[in-house]
Design a protein around this motif. Structure first.
Motif, short mmCIF file in Angstrom:
data_model
loop_
_atom_site.label_atom_id
_atom_site.label_comp_id
_atom_site.label_asym_id
_atom_site.label_seq_id
_atom_site.Cartn_x
_atom_site.Cartn_y
_atom_site.Cartn_z
N TRP A 162 0.85 -1.20 0.01
CA TRP A 162 0.02 -0.05 -0.01
C TRP A 162 0.88 1.34 -0.07
CZ3 TRP A 162 -5.06 -0.39 -0.56
CH2 TRP A 162 -5.77 -1.70 -0.32
N ALA A 163 0.57 2.16 -0.84
CA ALA A 163 1.20 3.67 -0.61
C ALA A 163 0.22 4.54 0.29
CB ALA A 163 1.28 4.47 -2.27
N CYS A 164 0.87 4.26 1.33
CA CYS A 164 0.31 5.13 2.60
C CYS A 164 0.59 6.61 2.76
CB CYS A 164 1.03 4.53 4.14
SG CYS A 164 0.79 2.79 4.17
N ALA A 165 -0.61 7.29 3.01
CA ALA A 165 -0.81 8.75 2.87
C ALA A 165 -0.05 9.23 3.81
CB ALA A 165 -2.10 9.10 2.97
N GLY A 166 0.46 8.97 5.16
CA GLY A 166 1.13 9.68 6.11
C GLY A 166 -0.02 10.65 6.39
N ARG A 167 0.14 11.90 6.90
CA ARG A 167 -0.66 12.78 7.32
C ARG A 167 -1.36 12.59 8.28
NH1 ARG A 167 -4.07 14.55 2.02
NH2 ARG A 167 -4.97 15.98 3.48
N SER A 168 -0.71 12.09 9.38
CA SER A 168 -1.29 11.86 10.85
C SER A 168 -2.00 13.14 11.20
CB SER A 168 -0.22 11.06 11.65
OG SER A 168 0.00 9.94 11.05
N ALA A 169 -2.89 12.96 12.16
CA ALA A 169 -3.58 14.22 12.45
C ALA A 169 -4.37 13.97 13.78
CB ALA A 169 -4.58 14.57 11.54
N PHE A 170 -4.62 15.06 14.37
CA PHE A 170 -5.71 15.45 15.40
C PHE A 170 -6.71 16.37 15.20
CE2 PHE A 170 -7.06 17.48 19.51
CZ PHE A 170 -7.32 16.35 20.14
N TRP A 171 -7.79 15.91 15.77
CA TRP A 171 -9.15 16.87 15.60
C TRP A 171 -9.63 17.32 16.91
CZ3 TRP A 171 -8.29 12.76 12.23
CH2 TRP A 171 -8.07 13.00 10.83
N SER A 172 -9.88 18.38 17.23
CA SER A 172 -10.40 18.74 18.54
C SER A 172 -11.86 18.31 18.77
CB SER A 172 -10.48 20.18 18.86
OG SER A 172 -11.47 20.91 17.84
N PRO A 173 -12.43 18.40 19.95
CA PRO A 173 -13.74 17.60 20.26
C PRO A 173 -14.88 18.33 19.50
CG PRO A 173 -12.59 17.69 22.18
CD PRO A 173 -11.83 18.53 21.29
N ASP A 174 -14.67 19.39 18.71
CA ASP A 174 -15.77 20.11 18.05
C ASP A 174 -15.53 19.87 16.38
OD1 ASP A 174 -13.80 21.67 17.51
OD2 ASP A 174 -14.70 23.61 17.67
N GLY A 175 -14.62 18.78 16.24
CA GLY A 175 -14.19 18.50 14.94
C GLY A 175 -13.22 19.59 14.09
N GLU A 176 -12.52 20.41 14.93
CA GLU A 176 -11.63 21.40 14.16
C GLU A 176 -10.31 20.66 13.93
OE1 GLU A 176 -9.53 25.63 14.84
OE2 GLU A 176 -11.17 25.16 16.21
N HIS A 177 -9.83 20.97 12.71
CA HIS A 177 -8.50 20.34 12.59
C HIS A 177 -7.52 21.23 13.35
CE1 HIS A 177 -4.72 20.68 9.99
NE2 HIS A 177 -4.59 19.21 10.30
N ILE A 178 -6.69 20.48 14.29
CA ILE A 178 -5.64 21.18 14.93
C ILE A 178 -4.47 21.11 14.34
CG2 ILE A 178 -4.46 21.13 17.19
CD1 ILE A 178 -7.50 22.29 17.10
N VAL A 179 -3.73 19.86 14.06
CA VAL A 179 -2.59 19.84 13.65
C VAL A 179 -2.57 18.35 12.65
CG1 VAL A 179 -1.87 18.37 15.55
CG2 VAL A 179 -0.09 19.56 14.13
N SER A 180 -1.72 18.32 11.68
CA SER A 180 -1.37 17.15 10.90
C SER A 180 -0.10 17.04 10.28
CB SER A 180 -2.58 16.92 10.03
OG SER A 180 -2.51 18.08 8.93
N ALA A 181 0.65 16.08 9.97
CA ALA A 181 1.77 16.03 9.14
C ALA A 181 1.27 16.62 7.88
CB ALA A 181 2.39 14.55 9.06
#
Length: 272
Positions: A206-225
């Motif tokens: 598989w060609a993995c995408a990376g881009r590991s991430a965290f979303w806050s409890p309201d669904g806001e994107h906080i950070v990602s690779a």
């Protein structure tokens, strides 16, 4: 609300080489601990790579002494750490896609993937999941890849009181938009933070995408690779405010040395 330091270890597994992966996991653990992380999450089957054809050969028992250095390091650093490995119970033929939790207090918890991708049943057996974890006063629910494709899995975590949903995954380039959308939607729907640790390079074809991430409890994107490669994706909560950073890593002939720099610093969010 207590402070909380979470981290997704985006990782490029070396296919089938348990010894090399153990050493590199330890190096990433030390780096994360140096930056104050209290909960570290590796991708699905991170210790062997996502290699179904090798899983029966490489499967370990949950109490394997090969894993003792990681258990010791988690306790010494005070950092609960989740690693991915094919698991086999003593005297049984079944192999599970496992996530082993090495507690900051020296304890160990086993989680086994409940829902298999089509084709995985040829090698793996469905697991039973696992209990919620307690880290810095927060309840964390684990998920391994296809588990989160079932809405009932995330719903059960929310009903059990989870404040964080932590998903160890292998997500390809083609699947990233859909899967990350699901995880972000769960964060908003269930009002819990979602941490996702993906492979940073090819695994199991598989060609993995990376881009590991965290979303806050309201669904806001906080950070990602920003893409692929080894890195630490850190989310920190301070007085109810989430902020994130990505630490890129340097490699040498001996593996990972240290963080090069903060390559992404995300503005704080006031959503908790």
């Amino acid at each position: 609300m207590t402070d909380l330091d979470l981290c997704a270890a985006q990782y490029c597994s070396v296919a089938g080489d348990l010894n090399v992966n153990l050493d590199r996991h330890a190096q990433l653990m030390r780096l994360a601990a140096h930056h104050g992380v209290k909960f570290l999450l590796f991708p699905e089957l991170s210790l062997t790579g996502y290699e179904p054809s090798l899983a029966s050969e490489l499967a370990l028992s949950a109490d394997s002494q090969l894993l003792q250095p990681l258990r010791d390091l988690a306790k010494q650093s005070g950092m609960t750490t989740v690693v991915g490995v094919p698991l086999r119970q003593a005297g049984a033929e079944a192999v599970f896609i496992g996530a082993l939790v090495f507690g900051a207090d020296g304890s160990q918890i086993t989680y086994t993937k409940q829902y298999l991708h089509p084709g995985e049943e040829v090698v793996f057996s469905p697991g039973q999941g696992g209990p919620l974890l307690a880290v810095s006063g927060e309840k964390i629910a684990l998920s391994v890849c296809a588990d989160f494709s079932h809405a009932s899995h995330a719903e059960a975590a929310a009903q059990a009181g989870a404040g964080i949903y932590a998903a160890s995954v292998l997500i390809s380039n083609n699947g990233y938009a859909h899967d990350s959308g699901l995880l972000q939607g769960y964060a908003q729907q269930h009002a819990f933070g979602v941490l996702m640790a993906n492979h940073g390079g090819p695994s199991g074809g598989w060609a993995c995408a990376g881009r590991s991430a965290f979303w806050s409890p309201d669904g806001e994107h906080i950070v990602s690779a920003t893409g692929t490669g080894d890195c630490l994706v850190i989310a920190r909560r301070r007085q109810g405010v989430w902020e994130g950073e990505v630490l890129q890593t340097l490699k040498s002939a001996h593996g990972i040395n240290r963080a090069t720099e903060v390559v992404s610093l995300i503005s704080p969010s006031h959503h908790c």
